[in-house]
Design a protein around this motif. Structure first.
Motif, PDB file in Angstrom:
ATOM      1  N   TYR A   1       0.814  -1.214   0.000  1.00 20.36           N
ATOM      2  CA  TYR A   1       0.000   0.000   0.000  1.00 20.36           C
ATOM      3  C   TYR A   1       0.852   1.271   0.000  1.00 20.36           C
ATOM      4  CZ  TYR A   1      -4.440  -2.394   0.708  1.00 20.36           C
ATOM      5  OH  TYR A   1      -5.572  -3.158   0.545  1.00 20.36           O
ATOM      6  N   GLY A   2       2.176   1.114  -0.016  1.00 18.55           N
ATOM      7  CA  GLY A   2       3.038   2.276  -0.075  1.00 18.55           C
ATOM      8  C   GLY A   2       3.210   2.994   1.245  1.00 18.55           C
ATOM      9  N   ILE A   3       2.962   2.333   2.328  1.00 16.54           N
ATOM     10  CA  ILE A   3       3.114   2.934   3.655  1.00 16.54           C
ATOM     11  C   ILE A   3       4.543   2.690   4.135  1.00 16.54           C
ATOM     12  CG2 ILE A   3       2.289   2.923   6.041  1.00 16.54           C
ATOM     13  CD1 ILE A   3      -0.367   1.870   4.998  1.00 16.54           C
ATOM     14  N   ASN A   4       5.198   3.729   4.544  1.00 13.87           N
ATOM     15  CA  ASN A   4       6.589   3.618   4.981  1.00 13.87           C
ATOM     16  C   ASN A   4       6.703   2.929   6.347  1.00 13.87           C
ATOM     17  OD1 ASN A   4       7.567   4.945   2.707  1.00 13.87           O
ATOM     18  ND2 ASN A   4       7.271   6.961   3.634  1.00 13.87           N
ATOM     19  N   PHE A   5       7.744   2.138   6.487  1.00 10.73           N
ATOM     20  CA  PHE A   5       8.108   1.548   7.782  1.00 10.73           C
ATOM     21  C   PHE A   5       9.619   1.333   7.755  1.00 10.73           C
ATOM     22  CE2 PHE A   5       7.149  -1.970   4.965  1.00 10.73           C
ATOM     23  CZ  PHE A   5       8.201  -2.841   5.169  1.00 10.73           C
TER      24      PHE A   5
ATOM     25  N   ILE B   1      13.086  -0.620   8.104  1.00  8.09           N
ATOM     26  CA  ILE B   1      13.766  -1.922   8.056  1.00  8.09           C
ATOM     27  C   ILE B   1      14.934  -1.872   9.029  1.00  8.09           C
ATOM     28  CG2 ILE B   1      15.035  -3.541   6.623  1.00  8.09           C
ATOM     29  CD1 ILE B   1      13.503  -2.586   4.226  1.00  8.09           C
ATOM     30  N   SER B   2      14.990  -2.837   9.933  1.00 11.96           N
ATOM     31  CA  SER B   2      16.018  -2.828  10.976  1.00 11.96           C
ATOM     32  C   SER B   2      16.637  -4.220  11.114  1.00 11.96           C
ATOM     33  CB  SER B   2      15.429  -2.384  12.315  1.00 11.96           C
ATOM     34  OG  SER B   2      14.461  -3.312  12.761  1.00 11.96           O
ATOM     35  N   THR B   3      17.654  -4.301  11.956  1.00 12.82           N
ATOM     36  CA  THR B   3      18.299  -5.587  12.216  1.00 12.82           C
ATOM     37  C   THR B   3      17.331  -6.560  12.874  1.00 12.82           C
ATOM     38  OG1 THR B   3      20.385  -4.420  12.534  1.00 12.82           O
ATOM     39  CG2 THR B   3      20.286  -6.679  13.316  1.00 12.82           C
ATOM     40  N   GLU B   4      16.366  -6.037  13.640  1.00 18.07           N
ATOM     41  CA  GLU B   4      15.421  -6.891  14.352  1.00 18.07           C
ATOM     42  C   GLU B   4      14.400  -7.538  13.423  1.00 18.07           C
ATOM     43  OE1 GLU B   4      16.409  -3.937  15.441  1.00 18.07           O
ATOM     44  OE2 GLU B   4      17.633  -4.744  17.065  1.00 18.07           O
ATOM     45  N   ASN B   5      14.046  -6.860  12.302  1.00 22.52           N
ATOM     46  CA  ASN B   5      12.984  -7.412  11.462  1.00 22.52           C
ATOM     47  C   ASN B   5      13.454  -7.828  10.072  1.00 22.52           C
ATOM     48  OD1 ASN B   5      13.257  -5.046   9.949  1.00 22.52           O
ATOM     49  ND2 ASN B   5      11.465  -4.071  10.857  1.00 22.52           N
ATOM     50  N   ILE B   6      14.747  -7.665   9.774  1.00 23.60           N
ATOM     51  CA  ILE B   6      15.195  -7.963   8.408  1.00 23.60           C
ATOM     52  C   ILE B   6      15.104  -9.447   8.091  1.00 23.60           C
ATOM     53  CG2 ILE B   6      17.594  -8.105   9.189  1.00 23.60           C
ATOM     54  CD1 ILE B   6      16.253  -6.925   5.755  1.00 23.60           C
ATOM     55  N   ALA B   7      15.409 -10.315   9.056  1.00 24.15           N
ATOM     56  CA  ALA B   7      15.327 -11.757   8.797  1.00 24.15           C
ATOM     57  C   ALA B   7      13.880 -12.160   8.516  1.00 24.15           C
ATOM     58  CB  ALA B   7      15.880 -12.537   9.984  1.00 24.15           C
ATOM     59  N   MET B   8      12.966 -11.645   9.302  1.00 23.84           N
ATOM     60  CA  MET B   8      11.547 -11.946   9.104  1.00 23.84           C
ATOM     61  C   MET B   8      11.063 -11.407   7.760  1.00 23.84           C
ATOM     62  SD  MET B   8       8.398 -10.837  11.586  1.00 23.84           S
ATOM     63  CE  MET B   8       8.794  -9.083  11.428  1.00 23.84           C
ATOM     64  N   LEU B   9      11.465 -10.166   7.399  1.00 20.35           N
ATOM     65  CA  LEU B   9      11.039  -9.569   6.134  1.00 20.35           C
ATOM     66  C   LEU B   9      11.570 -10.355   4.939  1.00 20.35           C
ATOM     67  CD1 LEU B   9      11.306  -5.700   6.621  1.00 20.35           C
ATOM     68  CD2 LEU B   9       9.275  -7.008   6.002  1.00 20.35           C
ATOM     69  N   ARG B  10      12.855 -10.730   5.020  1.00 14.21           N
ATOM     70  CA  ARG B  10      13.434 -11.448   3.873  1.00 14.21           C
ATOM     71  C   ARG B  10      12.730 -12.777   3.659  1.00 14.21           C
ATOM     72  NH1 ARG B  10      14.033 -13.223  -0.004  1.00 14.21           N
ATOM     73  NH2 ARG B  10      15.886 -13.647  -1.287  1.00 14.21           N
ATOM     74  N   CYS B  11      12.342 -13.447   4.723  1.00 15.39           N
ATOM     75  CA  CYS B  11      11.685 -14.750   4.590  1.00 15.39           C
ATOM     76  C   CYS B  11      10.239 -14.617   4.123  1.00 15.39           C
ATOM     77  CB  CYS B  11      11.754 -15.501   5.916  1.00 15.39           C
ATOM     78  SG  CYS B  11      13.422 -16.010   6.370  1.00 15.39           S
ATOM     79  N   VAL B  12       9.508 -13.617   4.619  1.00 13.54           N
ATOM     80  CA  VAL B  12       8.110 -13.466   4.210  1.00 13.54           C
ATOM     81  C   VAL B  12       8.018 -12.978   2.760  1.00 13.54           C
ATOM     82  CG1 VAL B  12       7.720 -11.056   4.930  1.00 13.54           C
ATOM     83  CG2 VAL B  12       5.842 -12.711   5.018  1.00 13.54           C
ATOM     84  N   THR B  13       8.987 -12.163   2.314  1.00 19.83           N
ATOM     85  CA  THR B  13       8.978 -11.741   0.913  1.00 19.83           C
ATOM     86  C   THR B  13       9.282 -12.909  -0.014  1.00 19.83           C
ATOM     87  OG1 THR B  13      11.293 -11.057   1.131  1.00 19.83           O
ATOM     88  CG2 THR B  13       9.614  -9.371   1.442  1.00 19.83           C
ATOM     89  N   GLU B  14      10.107 -13.841   0.468  1.00 18.23           N
ATOM     90  CA  GLU B  14      10.362 -15.041  -0.326  1.00 18.23           C
ATOM     91  C   GLU B  14       9.101 -15.893  -0.414  1.00 18.23           C
ATOM     92  OE1 GLU B  14      12.752 -17.643  -2.600  1.00 18.23           O
ATOM     93  OE2 GLU B  14      13.096 -15.579  -1.915  1.00 18.23           O
ATOM     94  N   TYR B  15       8.373 -15.978   0.661  1.00 22.07           N
ATOM     95  CA  TYR B  15       7.127 -16.749   0.682  1.00 22.07           C
ATOM     96  C   TYR B  15       6.089 -16.118  -0.244  1.00 22.07           C
ATOM     97  CZ  TYR B  15       2.791 -18.789   2.516  1.00 22.07           C
ATOM     98  OH  TYR B  15       1.559 -19.417   2.637  1.00 22.07           O
ATOM     99  N   LEU B  16       5.953 -14.803  -0.193  1.00 19.21           N
ATOM    100  CA  LEU B  16       4.956 -14.096  -1.009  1.00 19.21           C
ATOM    101  C   LEU B  16       5.448 -13.814  -2.425  1.00 19.21           C
ATOM    102  CD1 LEU B  16       3.669 -11.535   1.656  1.00 19.21           C
ATOM    103  CD2 LEU B  16       2.514 -13.604   0.863  1.00 19.21           C
ATOM    104  N   GLN B  17       6.705 -14.127  -2.744  1.00 19.92           N
ATOM    105  CA  GLN B  17       7.298 -13.923  -4.071  1.00 19.92           C
ATOM    106  C   GLN B  17       7.225 -12.451  -4.492  1.00 19.92           C
ATOM    107  OE1 GLN B  17       5.560 -16.707  -6.869  1.00 19.92           O
ATOM    108  NE2 GLN B  17       5.724 -18.432  -5.429  1.00 19.92           N
TER     109      GLN B  17
END
Length: 609
Positions: free
Chosen positions: A102-106, A108-124
């Motif tokens: 939706y284009g909402i800014n948030f 990216i940090s060391t705490e959430n980068i592992a989770m983000l990288r994995c969920v983006t792989e799941y969602l392609q």
């Protein structure tokens, strides 16, 4: 997003508890408010577990290849509910991905980068579906920020443990491991430039700040990191402090409650067993890289957790190689069976001592046949220290009433005679064992006492043994015989010297010799004079007793009987018998106790005599 304007929760939310409602963060509510402020009704509900998101299809399918595939392949042309299973990071991770759509800014940090990288792989969420998609953003952050510093790489590697196997599929784990190994070796003094490593004698235990951070890693990932560090040239002996920190953190809580019951669940016991066996396989091959106390702690844990035999044998060999550095507490390994056996694990200590004697005799190898892993035999100075240590151990275990006489004898026989300057320690252990086992037969007591050489007992020990009722008669006779021989040698040596104490003192006082007589020799001479004085007194006293006995026998015959029918005359006591009987009272052997209450000697505090 979640419809905050509805008065009643949707049926698909299953009446979320208060804890589940906490997932609806304030940022999430702001996103929902923004969506509904556009006056565009939601046309799809994304359900992840028990959390539902009311969203729009277009922003999702434009960024997420996986959702686009679900919508296009659905038989329902008006698909309104999408269920996602096994989403890495769950609802929290999907919320961040939806914000990006939706284009909402948030942030990216060391705490959430592992989770983000994995969920983006799941969602392609790749560049194939949108330029500048979230996969590219996360990869850029990983390469430019996380993998450039040690703290960030360790933190992300720790977070990645929660998102396996996806984290391994995107090579997040392997990249973090390689970054940690490279940076640690580059900044460490323990990195070697060439192949081969010389044996160390006493490495300096330096622990870098990041070593404690690595203790949060799972044991298999922790092992991969150390292997990668050694592949980069990190010296193996420098891994010791890191392994100690990890073991202290992961092997806590090993306790016994009741008779043989362990205060640990079977699942935790299995996990700790795997941890311990892995740590032992990572221990440095260099001698003295680990302290004996740490090896003893690992061995106790291995016995408690019932690890493989190979693991225990490895630890026993390591302790054997450094036995000369051990203290008594390192050998007092509890027996965890609690089935009426001994209080301490005597068999393990016996095996350690046997390994030590093997190394002392012909040396051995701890690992494969590699010149860098060969151990030289311990230096001769270790032998005496090990002998004293084992005598102290015998004293401790001798008090155990369940210790069989065969185990006590076999353990005592392992102590080399050349390591025992005196037999006082062995005698003390034997005396305590006989006291704790009063039901031993005469044959068993003789076997136990045959462990010591009576000729090497000190004067104090001889005086104690001469009056010890627990010893067999033969042993007491041997003690008296050898002490009498020593006494005669001292007296004859003093007579051969042919000089009085006065002359000796004058010679020592005015002598210009650069090597004067030592204090020990002077003390010995004074003791010789005291012994000669006591000897003269004993002879005079014996003559007086014999004269008085003969006079009384002659002067008072029995009525109606001739003097020859009187009691037979007392046989003349030999010099050896008289001295042996009075041996315990001679001042050179036992100091005269002061009047009043006396304190028993510390060396014989276990004895009742």
């Amino acid at each position: 997003m979640v419809d905050s304007n509805q008065e009643e929760p949707a049926p698909t939310t299953f009446h979320l508890s208060f804890k589940k409602k906490e997932l609806r963060s304030t940022a999430m509510e702001r996103t929902s408010d923004w969506i509904f402020s556009q006056e565009i009704p939601s046309d799809v509900t994304v359900q992840i577990g028990e959390v539902c998101f009311s969203l729009h299809k277009f922003p999702l399918v434009s960024k997420c290849g996986y959702i686009r595939k679900l919508v296009s392949e659905s038989s329902d042309s008006d698909l309104s509910v999408i269920e996602l299973h096994d989403v890495p990071g769950g609802a929290e991770a999907f919320e961040l991905a939806a914000k990006f759509c939706y284009g909402i800014n948030f942030e990216i940090s060391t705490e959430n980068i592992a989770m983000l990288r994995c969920v983006t792989e799941y969602l392609q969420m790749t560049e194939d579906y949108s330029v500048g998609n979230l996969v590219g953003r996360t990869e850029a952050y990983l390469n430019e920020v996380v993998l450039q510093n040690l703290a960030g790489a360790i933190s992300v590697l720790h977070m990645s443990q929660n998102f396996l196997p996806t984290a391994e599929r995107v090579k997040l784990v392997s990249r973090c491991i390689d970054a940690i190994a490279y940076i640690a070796c580059k900044d460490s003094q323990f990195c070697m430039s060439g192949g081969g490593e010389a044996m160390i004698s006493n490495p300096k235990p330096i622990v870098d700040w990041w070593a404690e951070d690595m203790t949060v890693l799972r044991i298999d990932i922790f092992q991969q990191v150390l292997i990668a560090m050694m592949a980069q040239g990190f010296k193996q002996y420098a891994l010791g402090p890191i392994l100690m920190l990890y073991a202290q953190k992961s092997l806590r809580g090993l306790e016994i409650i009741g008779k043989g019951r362990k205060k640990i669940e079977p699942r935790q016991e299995h996990e700790k067993r795997i941890v311990l066996e892995t740590l032992v396989s990572l221990l440095p091959r260099e001698k003295n890289a680990m302290s004996v106390s740490f090896l003893s702690m690992l061995l106790r844990s291995a016995i408690y957790l019932e690890t493989t035999v190979a693991c225990r044998l490895d630890l026993e060999k390591r302790m054997s190689l450094q036995l000369g550095q051990a203290v008594l507490d390192d050998l007092l390994i509890p027996s965890y069976s609690f089935t009426g056996d001994t209080l301490f694990d005597v068999d393990t200590v016996q095996q350690i001592m046997m390994n030590y004697l093997e190394f002392q005799t012909n040396g051995n190898y701890l690992g494969p046949n590699n010149a860098d892993e060969e151990y030289v035999s311990p230096p001769p100075s270790d032998m005496e220290r090990v002998g004293k240590l084992m005598e102290s151990y015998l004293v401790e275990v001798a008090t155990d009433g369940n210790l069989p006489v065969t185990k006590f004898i076999s353990l005592a026989e392992l102590i080399p005679e050349q390591s025992r300057v005196t037999e006082d320690g062995m005698y003390r252990a034997i005396d305590i064992y006989l006291k704790a086992h009063p039901d031993l037969s005469d044959i068993e007591r003789k076997k136990v006492c045959s462990l010591m050489d009576c000729q090497k007992l000190s004067r104090q020990a001889c005086a104690h043994a001469a009056q010890n009722d627990r010893l067999p008669v033969q042993t007491v006779v041997q003690v008296l015989y050898y002490e009498q021989q020593r006494f005669q040698n001292v007296v004859s040596g003093s007579l051969i010297a042919g000089e009085s104490p006065t002359i000796s003192s004058k010679l020592n006082l005015y002598s210009t010799d650069s090597h004067p007589v030592s204090d020990e020799l002077s003390l010995l001479r004074r003791e010789n004079e005291d012994l000669k004085l006591e000897l003269v007194k004993l002879k005079m006293k014996l003559k007086e007793i014999e004269k008085s006995t003969l006079k009384s026998a002659v002067s008072s015959p029995m009525p109606n009987q001739p003097p020859s029918a009187n009691k037979p005359p007392i046989p003349r006591k030999s010099f050896i018998n008289s001295v042996s009987k009075k041996l315990g009272r001679l001042s050179p052997f036992i100091p005269t106790p002061p009047k009043g209450r006396t304190k028993p000697s510390k060396d014989w505090r276990h004895s009742i005599s």
